[in-house]
Motif scaffolding. Structure first.
Motif, PDB file in Angstrom:
ATOM      1  N   GLN A 115      58.177  29.307  77.842  1.00 58.23           N
ATOM      2  CA  GLN A 115      57.656  29.470  76.480  1.00 58.23           C
ATOM      3  C   GLN A 115      57.798  30.954  76.146  1.00 58.23           C
ATOM      4  O   GLN A 115      57.073  31.801  76.666  1.00 58.23           O
ATOM      5  CB  GLN A 115      56.194  29.049  76.412  1.00 58.23           C
ATOM      6  CG  GLN A 115      55.564  29.170  75.033  1.00 58.23           C
ATOM      7  CD  GLN A 115      55.947  28.013  74.131  1.00 58.23           C
ATOM      8  OE1 GLN A 115      55.828  26.858  74.493  1.00 58.23           O
ATOM      9  NE2 GLN A 115      56.402  28.340  72.919  1.00 58.23           N
ATOM     10  N   LEU A 116      58.758  31.280  75.286  1.00 56.13           N
ATOM     11  CA  LEU A 116      59.105  32.681  75.047  1.00 56.13           C
ATOM     12  C   LEU A 116      58.351  33.280  73.875  1.00 56.13           C
ATOM     13  O   LEU A 116      58.231  34.512  73.785  1.00 56.13           O
ATOM     14  CB  LEU A 116      60.614  32.803  74.825  1.00 56.13           C
ATOM     15  CG  LEU A 116      61.467  32.267  75.993  1.00 56.13           C
ATOM     16  CD1 LEU A 116      62.945  32.331  75.655  1.00 56.13           C
ATOM     17  CD2 LEU A 116      61.173  33.038  77.264  1.00 56.13           C
ATOM     18  N   ASP A 258      44.102  22.495  80.781  1.00 60.34           N
ATOM     19  CA  ASP A 258      42.963  23.037  81.523  1.00 60.34           C
ATOM     20  C   ASP A 258      43.084  24.547  81.725  1.00 60.34           C
ATOM     21  O   ASP A 258      42.071  25.250  81.818  1.00 60.34           O
ATOM     22  CB  ASP A 258      42.835  22.343  82.877  1.00 60.34           C
ATOM     23  CG  ASP A 258      42.292  20.920  82.776  1.00 60.34           C
ATOM     24  OD1 ASP A 258      41.840  20.532  81.680  1.00 60.34           O
ATOM     25  OD2 ASP A 258      42.332  20.193  83.787  1.00 60.34           O
ATOM     26  N   VAL A 259      44.311  25.066  81.812  1.00 63.31           N
ATOM     27  CA  VAL A 259      44.490  26.523  81.890  1.00 63.31           C
ATOM     28  C   VAL A 259      43.989  27.176  80.614  1.00 63.31           C
ATOM     29  O   VAL A 259      43.356  28.236  80.646  1.00 63.31           O
ATOM     30  CB  VAL A 259      45.972  26.872  82.138  1.00 63.31           C
ATOM     31  CG1 VAL A 259      46.219  28.368  81.968  1.00 63.31           C
ATOM     32  CG2 VAL A 259      46.411  26.419  83.528  1.00 63.31           C
ATOM     33  N   GLY A 260      44.263  26.558  79.466  1.00 68.08           N
ATOM     34  CA  GLY A 260      43.744  27.051  78.201  1.00 68.08           C
ATOM     35  C   GLY A 260      44.383  28.347  77.741  1.00 68.08           C
ATOM     36  O   GLY A 260      45.552  28.630  78.035  1.00 68.08           O
ATOM     37  N   ALA A 261      43.603  29.173  77.055  1.00 67.59           N
ATOM     38  CA  ALA A 261      44.129  30.381  76.425  1.00 67.59           C
ATOM     39  C   ALA A 261      44.603  31.413  77.433  1.00 67.59           C
ATOM     40  O   ALA A 261      45.351  32.337  77.081  1.00 67.59           O
ATOM     41  CB  ALA A 261      43.060  30.999  75.527  1.00 67.59           C
ATOM     42  N   GLY A 262      44.211  31.278  78.700  1.00 70.26           N
ATOM     43  CA  GLY A 262      44.635  32.228  79.714  1.00 70.26           C
ATOM     44  C   GLY A 262      46.131  32.262  79.939  1.00 70.26           C
ATOM     45  O   GLY A 262      46.645  33.209  80.546  1.00 70.26           O
ATOM     46  N   ARG A 263      46.861  31.261  79.456  1.00 70.50           N
ATOM     47  CA  ARG A 263      48.313  31.243  79.642  1.00 70.50           C
ATOM     48  C   ARG A 263      49.004  32.257  78.739  1.00 70.50           C
ATOM     49  O   ARG A 263      50.163  32.619  78.989  1.00 70.50           O
ATOM     50  CB  ARG A 263      48.859  29.846  79.378  1.00 70.50           C
ATOM     51  CG  ARG A 263      48.623  29.315  77.971  1.00 70.50           C
ATOM     52  CD  ARG A 263      48.671  27.809  77.946  1.00 70.50           C
ATOM     53  NE  ARG A 263      48.525  27.245  76.613  1.00 70.50           N
ATOM     54  CZ  ARG A 263      48.057  26.030  76.384  1.00 70.50           C
ATOM     55  NH1 ARG A 263      47.678  25.257  77.388  1.00 70.50           N
ATOM     56  NH2 ARG A 263      47.964  25.565  75.157  1.00 70.50           N
ATOM     57  N   GLY A 264      48.343  32.693  77.661  1.00 66.64           N
ATOM     58  CA  GLY A 264      48.935  33.665  76.757  1.00 66.64           C
ATOM     59  C   GLY A 264      49.944  33.044  75.804  1.00 66.64           C
ATOM     60  O   GLY A 264      50.107  31.829  75.734  1.00 66.64           O
ATOM     61  N   ASP A 265      50.637  33.916  75.072  1.00 70.43           N
ATOM     62  CA  ASP A 265      51.611  33.456  74.080  1.00 70.43           C
ATOM     63  C   ASP A 265      52.980  33.164  74.690  1.00 70.43           C
ATOM     64  O   ASP A 265      53.770  32.414  74.114  1.00 70.43           O
ATOM     65  CB  ASP A 265      51.782  34.511  72.980  1.00 70.43           C
ATOM     66  CG  ASP A 265      50.568  34.602  72.072  1.00 70.43           C
ATOM     67  OD1 ASP A 265      49.806  33.624  71.981  1.00 70.43           O
ATOM     68  OD2 ASP A 265      50.386  35.672  71.447  1.00 70.43           O
ATOM     69  N   ALA A 266      53.287  33.796  75.826  1.00 70.61           N
ATOM     70  CA  ALA A 266      54.579  33.603  76.480  1.00 70.61           C
ATOM     71  C   ALA A 266      54.342  33.431  77.977  1.00 70.61           C
ATOM     72  O   ALA A 266      53.619  34.222  78.587  1.00 70.61           O
ATOM     73  CB  ALA A 266      55.501  34.790  76.214  1.00 70.61           C
ATOM     74  N   PHE A 267      54.952  32.401  78.555  1.00 66.70           N
ATOM     75  CA  PHE A 267      54.681  32.081  79.951  1.00 66.70           C
ATOM     76  C   PHE A 267      55.749  31.144  80.495  1.00 66.70           C
ATOM     77  O   PHE A 267      56.507  30.519  79.736  1.00 66.70           O
ATOM     78  CB  PHE A 267      53.296  31.421  80.097  1.00 66.70           C
ATOM     79  CG  PHE A 267      53.094  30.221  79.218  1.00 66.70           C
ATOM     80  CD1 PHE A 267      53.446  28.952  79.648  1.00 66.70           C
ATOM     81  CD2 PHE A 267      52.567  30.356  77.932  1.00 66.70           C
ATOM     82  CE1 PHE A 267      53.263  27.838  78.835  1.00 66.70           C
ATOM     83  CE2 PHE A 267      52.386  29.251  77.107  1.00 66.70           C
ATOM     84  CZ  PHE A 267      52.729  27.990  77.565  1.00 66.70           C
ATOM     85  N   VAL A 313      51.358  28.378  86.191  1.00 64.39           N
ATOM     86  CA  VAL A 313      51.524  28.916  84.843  1.00 64.39           C
ATOM     87  C   VAL A 313      51.479  30.433  84.991  1.00 64.39           C
ATOM     88  O   VAL A 313      50.473  30.985  85.438  1.00 64.39           O
ATOM     89  CB  VAL A 313      50.428  28.433  83.891  1.00 64.39           C
ATOM     90  CG1 VAL A 313      50.624  29.019  82.494  1.00 64.39           C
ATOM     91  CG2 VAL A 313      50.414  26.904  83.820  1.00 64.39           C
ATOM     92  N   THR A 314      52.582  31.090  84.616  1.00 61.61           N
ATOM     93  CA  THR A 314      52.715  32.530  84.845  1.00 61.61           C
ATOM     94  C   THR A 314      53.005  33.225  83.534  1.00 61.61           C
ATOM     95  O   THR A 314      54.088  33.009  82.937  1.00 61.61           O
ATOM     96  CB  THR A 314      53.842  32.806  85.847  1.00 61.61           C
ATOM     97  OG1 THR A 314      53.626  32.052  87.047  1.00 61.61           O
ATOM     98  CG2 THR A 314      53.910  34.293  86.177  1.00 61.61           C
ATOM     99  N   PRO A 315      52.096  34.057  83.021  1.00 59.59           N
ATOM    100  CA  PRO A 315      52.373  34.794  81.778  1.00 59.59           C
ATOM    101  C   PRO A 315      53.618  35.670  81.905  1.00 59.59           C
ATOM    102  O   PRO A 315      53.871  36.263  82.960  1.00 59.59           O
ATOM    103  CB  PRO A 315      51.107  35.653  81.593  1.00 59.59           C
ATOM    104  CG  PRO A 315      50.040  34.894  82.320  1.00 59.59           C
ATOM    105  CD  PRO A 315      50.738  34.297  83.507  1.00 59.59           C
TER     106      PRO A 315
END
Length: 316
Positions: A115-116, A258-267, A313-315
């Motif tokens: 997700q860029l 479940d990760v939610g907003a912690g994934r950020g906008d790009a990951f 899931v890695t930002p």
């Protein structure tokens, strides 16, 4: 900018309906079976990409997806929802007359999404999909379906917009033997550990999913993915499963939610599938920070300790 993959493209007028594609998949499976008996079935991948220009998400469809998967209400499309939007274009590649593997009964082994940048409800999207990586697997033949989603550019320059999302889905066609190079360390969701991986040790759970017998049909309603292995005991048994199994992307997308907003906008979002989740079923889950800025997740059978899925899931 076409990017990687085949340079030849087939432009479709719209995102095709999965119902019609699965109907074509039934016909294609019969044709492949006959072709193999006669020695005339295709053995290589079509060197072509399918393209749809200007696709858009439907607000009601997005809301239904968010409710089912546990995503927050937002105009930002979840990465799993983008997969749902683009999946029919990849499926159209798999039902071509020159595609060498049967669509029905295909098992999802792994998925990788980049997700860029955020994709918003209302964005016009250009979608491009192709097949690659045909390889022998101990249980058949595996294949990769690659899909790219770009924010549509100005004018008529299809695929000239900014790349926002790229997904690579790895599938197994069980029992299909085409020859060719062996896959490197491939797993499958019906196999036990083959010794090439660290043994799975169940961690301390952070939650538990209780999946009803209709979980496959409910996800099919929002994804359009009505592969018979997910819909009922009867249709799943016809394809070699004791009961209906949960969609791999349903479980992976629940973990992402479940990760939610912690994934950020790009990951990046990765998942490997192991034992299928038979429906109804219960999955013990751990979703937690990985200590290096991202999140790791796993789902497993609480009684046997056997894994269903693992991922990260890695930002970016």
């Amino acid at each position: 900018m076409r990017g990687p993959g085949p340079q030849a493209s087939v432009v479709l007028p719209a995102v095709p309906g999965l119902g019609g594609l699965y109907g074509r998949g039934v016909t294609a499976s019969g044709r492949l079976a006959l072709g193999r008996r006669l020695g005339r079935a295709p053995r290589t991948l079509p060197d072509v990409a399918y393209v749809v220009a200007g696709a858009q998400a439907d607000p009601e469809h997005l809301t239904a997806y968010q409710h089912l998967l546990g995503e927050s209400a937002s105009d930002v499309l979840p990465a799993g929802f983008t997969h749902v939007l683009a999946f029919p274009v990849a499926t159209a590649v798999m039902v071509r007359h020159d595609f060498p593997l049967p669509l029905l009964g295909m098992v999802h082994l792994a998925n990788r999404v980049e997700q860029l940048r955020p994709i918003l409800l209302g964005d016009r999207l250009d979608i491009r999909a192709w097949a690659q990586g045909l390889a022998s697997h101990r249980s058949g033949t595996q294949i990769e379906l690659v899909t790219e989603v770009r924010i549509a550019g100005a004018g008529d320059d299809v695929l000239g917009g900014e790349l926002a999302w790229r997904g690579t889905s790895t599938y197994l066609a069980k029992g299909a033997r085409l020859g060719g190079p062996a896959a490197d360390g491939a797993s499958e969701d019906t196999a036990t550990d083959d010794g090439r991986r660290e043994p799975f040790v169940p961690p301390v759970p952070t939650g538990r999913w209780r999946l009803a017998s209709d979980a496959g049909r409910r996800y099919a309603a929002v994804s359009g993915d009505r592969n018979p292995i997910h819909l009922s005991k009867l249709s799943a048994k016809a394809l070699g499963f004791p009961r209906a199994i949960a969609h791999g992307m349903y479980t992976a997308s629940r973990a992402l939610a479940d990760v939610g907003a912690g994934r950020g906008d790009a990951f990046t979002w990765t998942v490997e599938f192991a034992k299928p989740v038979l429906l109804p079923g219960t999955v013990d889950v751990r979703v937690a920070p990985d200590g290096v800025g991202g999140f790791a997740y796993a789902g497993w059978n609480g009684r046997s300790g056997k894994p269903h899925l693992t991922g990260a899931v890695t930002p970016l």
